[in-house]
Scaffold this motif. Structure first.
Motif, PDB file in Angstrom:
ATOM      1  N   ARG A   1       0.835  -1.200   0.000  1.00  0.00           N
ATOM      2  CA  ARG A   1       0.000   0.000   0.000  1.00  0.00           C
ATOM      3  C   ARG A   1       0.873   1.255   0.000  1.00  0.00           C
ATOM      4  N   VAL A   2       2.019   1.181   0.652  1.00  0.00           N
ATOM      5  CA  VAL A   2       2.962   2.304   0.641  1.00  0.00           C
ATOM      6  C   VAL A   2       3.386   2.622  -0.792  1.00  0.00           C
ATOM      7  N   PHE A   3       3.755   1.583  -1.543  1.00  0.00           N
ATOM      8  CA  PHE A   3       4.179   1.788  -2.928  1.00  0.00           C
ATOM      9  C   PHE A   3       3.056   2.405  -3.758  1.00  0.00           C
ATOM     10  N   SER A   4       1.853   1.864  -3.623  1.00  0.00           N
ATOM     11  CA  SER A   4       0.728   2.346  -4.432  1.00  0.00           C
ATOM     12  C   SER A   4       0.395   3.793  -4.113  1.00  0.00           C
ATOM     13  N   ALA A   5       0.306   4.124  -2.827  1.00  0.00           N
ATOM     14  CA  ALA A   5      -0.056   5.485  -2.431  1.00  0.00           C
ATOM     15  C   ALA A   5       1.028   6.484  -2.822  1.00  0.00           C
ATOM     16  N   ALA A   6       2.291   6.068  -2.733  1.00  0.00           N
ATOM     17  CA  ALA A   6       3.380   6.953  -3.145  1.00  0.00           C
ATOM     18  C   ALA A   6       3.298   7.250  -4.635  1.00  0.00           C
ATOM     19  N   ASP A   7       2.977   6.227  -5.424  1.00  0.00           N
ATOM     20  CA  ASP A   7       2.839   6.447  -6.864  1.00  0.00           C
ATOM     21  C   ASP A   7       1.649   7.348  -7.171  1.00  0.00           C
ATOM     22  N   VAL A   8       0.537   7.149  -6.465  1.00  0.00           N
ATOM     23  CA  VAL A   8      -0.625   8.020  -6.651  1.00  0.00           C
ATOM     24  C   VAL A   8      -0.229   9.473  -6.377  1.00  0.00           C
ATOM     25  N   GLY A   9       0.513   9.691  -5.308  1.00  0.00           N
ATOM     26  CA  GLY A   9       0.949  11.043  -4.979  1.00  0.00           C
ATOM     27  C   GLY A   9       1.898  11.621  -6.008  1.00  0.00           C
ATOM     28  N   LEU A  10       2.883  10.820  -6.399  1.00  0.00           N
ATOM     29  CA  LEU A  10       3.872  11.268  -7.379  1.00  0.00           C
ATOM     30  C   LEU A  10       3.224  11.593  -8.716  1.00  0.00           C
ATOM     31  N   TYR A  11       2.413  10.680  -9.221  1.00  0.00           N
ATOM     32  CA  TYR A  11       1.784  10.893 -10.524  1.00  0.00           C
ATOM     33  C   TYR A  11       0.781  12.043 -10.474  1.00  0.00           C
ATOM     34  N   GLY A  12       0.005  12.115  -9.391  1.00  0.00           N
ATOM     35  CA  GLY A  12      -0.983  13.184  -9.278  1.00  0.00           C
ATOM     36  C   GLY A  12      -0.339  14.557  -9.217  1.00  0.00           C
ATOM     37  N   ALA A  13       0.734  14.675  -8.435  1.00  0.00           N
ATOM     38  CA  ALA A  13       1.435  15.953  -8.334  1.00  0.00           C
ATOM     39  C   ALA A  13       2.069  16.340  -9.666  1.00  0.00           C
ATOM     40  N   THR A  14       2.577  15.351 -10.390  1.00  0.00           N
ATOM     41  CA  THR A  14       3.199  15.633 -11.685  1.00  0.00           C
ATOM     42  C   THR A  14       2.151  16.037 -12.714  1.00  0.00           C
ATOM     43  N   ILE A  15       0.976  15.430 -12.658  1.00  0.00           N
ATOM     44  CA  ILE A  15      -0.121  15.858 -13.534  1.00  0.00           C
ATOM     45  C   ILE A  15      -0.469  17.315 -13.251  1.00  0.00           C
ATOM     46  N   ASP A  16      -0.580  17.677 -11.980  1.00  0.00           N
ATOM     47  CA  ASP A  16      -0.879  19.071 -11.628  1.00  0.00           C
ATOM     48  C   ASP A  16       0.165  20.011 -12.228  1.00  0.00           C
ATOM     49  N   TYR A  17       1.421  19.616 -12.129  1.00  0.00           N
ATOM     50  CA  TYR A  17       2.514  20.426 -12.671  1.00  0.00           C
ATOM     51  C   TYR A  17       2.353  20.601 -14.182  1.00  0.00           C
ATOM     52  N   LEU A  18       2.056  19.509 -14.877  1.00  0.00           N
ATOM     53  CA  LEU A  18       1.900  19.573 -16.334  1.00  0.00           C
ATOM     54  C   LEU A  18       0.689  20.411 -16.732  1.00  0.00           C
ATOM     55  N   ILE A  19      -0.406  20.268 -16.008  1.00  0.00           N
ATOM     56  CA  ILE A  19      -1.605  21.051 -16.304  1.00  0.00           C
ATOM     57  C   ILE A  19      -1.307  22.542 -16.141  1.00  0.00           C
ATOM     58  N   GLN A  20      -0.550  22.886 -15.108  1.00  0.00           N
ATOM     59  CA  GLN A  20      -0.180  24.286 -14.905  1.00  0.00           C
ATOM     60  C   GLN A  20       0.713  24.793 -16.033  1.00  0.00           C
ATOM     61  N   LYS A  21       1.629  23.942 -16.492  1.00  0.00           N
ATOM     62  CA  LYS A  21       2.511  24.330 -17.596  1.00  0.00           C
ATOM     63  C   LYS A  21       1.715  24.521 -18.885  1.00  0.00           C
ATOM     64  N   ILE A  22       0.732  23.665 -19.111  1.00  0.00           N
ATOM     65  CA  ILE A  22      -0.115  23.804 -20.295  1.00  0.00           C
ATOM     66  C   ILE A  22      -0.891  25.120 -20.223  1.00  0.00           C
ATOM     67  N   ALA A  23      -1.423  25.436 -19.051  1.00  0.00           N
ATOM     68  CA  ALA A  23      -2.143  26.700 -18.878  1.00  0.00           C
ATOM     69  C   ALA A  23      -1.212  27.886 -19.098  1.00  0.00           C
ATOM     70  N   ALA A  24       0.028  27.770 -18.606  1.00  0.00           N
ATOM     71  CA  ALA A  24       0.996  28.859 -18.747  1.00  0.00           C
ATOM     72  C   ALA A  24       1.416  29.070 -20.193  1.00  0.00           C
ATOM     73  N   ALA A  25       1.173  28.068 -21.046  1.00  0.00           N
ATOM     74  CA  ALA A  25       1.506  28.189 -22.468  1.00  0.00           C
ATOM     75  C   ALA A  25       0.458  29.000 -23.226  1.00  0.00           C
ATOM     76  N   GLY A  26      -0.532  29.507 -22.499  1.00  0.00           N
ATOM     77  CA  GLY A  26      -1.536  30.362 -23.117  1.00  0.00           C
ATOM     78  C   GLY A  26      -2.800  29.650 -23.547  1.00  0.00           C
ATOM     79  N   VAL A  27      -2.968  28.405 -23.122  1.00  0.00           N
ATOM     80  CA  VAL A  27      -4.166  27.651 -23.479  1.00  0.00           C
ATOM     81  C   VAL A  27      -5.350  28.173 -22.664  1.00  0.00           C
TER      82      VAL A  27
END
Length: 208
Positions: A94-120
């Protein structure tokens, strides 16, 4: 880029092999209440409580980050994961799964912000965020291919999903969109692993 020194960044191959068959016919996980109450989102929430998640996301995505940033990212993720593991007394899997959920979710947030910053446009960003959230572990096998970006039929489908959401067909934006879609599938897979672990009632170790 994978975290070479980060203990919770990847699922062990044996664990994947054991659970792949069970997950193949399962519906999209959609973060059920019992998983949330057991802390599924804990690592993600700790990572995104401040801008430290940007450091973690950049190390995960890019090969060109400074070496000291790699260590900083590993520490941020490790501290968040260990804190949640102690709070919820997770099994090791469960530690591995939850850590991946956190890592992937935070990285998605980062990418979404970068896409928004590109003027979309914000409406397109929101629509694309919904598309990312709809990716399921049924897509995981395709993303698991070592060079899935060379699968033209698959990448055309992904780019169409991004364009249909309103994203411009610009290479920089599409690169970020494809990364986000991959992580959408990976996060759903990790959620499914977490839920499967709950269903199996894995024993809680004496120390986490």
């Amino acid at each position: 880029m994978l975290f070479g020194s980060m203990p919770f960044g990847m699922r062990r191959a044996a664990r994947l092999a054991l659970t792949a068959a069970a997950l193949a016919s399962a519906p999209a996980s959609a973060q059920p209440p019992e998983a949330i109450s057991d802390g599924l989102r804990c690592v993600y929430e700790k990572l995104t409580a401040n801008r430290g998640y940007e450091v973690v996301a950049e190390v995960f995505l890019y090969d060109t980050v400074p070496e000291n940033q790699v260590g900083q990212a590993a520490s941020i993720l490790d501290l968040a994961t260990q804190s949640c593991a102690k709070q919820y007394k997770w099994s090791v899997s469960r530690v591995f799964s939850a850590a991946d959920v956190g890592l992937y979710g935070a990285t998605i947030d980062y990418l979404i912000q970068k896409i928004a910053a590109a003027g979309v446009a914000s409406t397109a960003v929101e629509a694309f965020d919904t598309v990312v959230s709809s990716m399921s572990h049924a897509d995981y096998e395709s993303f698991g291919e070592q060079d899935w970006r060379s699968d033209l039929a698959f990448t055309r489908r992904l780019r169409a999903l991004a364009r249909d959401a309103g994203l411009p067909d610009e290479e920089a934006v599409m690169d970020m969109a494809l990364d986000a879609l991959e992580l959408g599938a990976r996060i759903d897979y990790s959620v499914a692993l977490f839920v499967l672990d709950l269903a199996e009632g894995s024993p809680i170790p004496e120390t986490v």
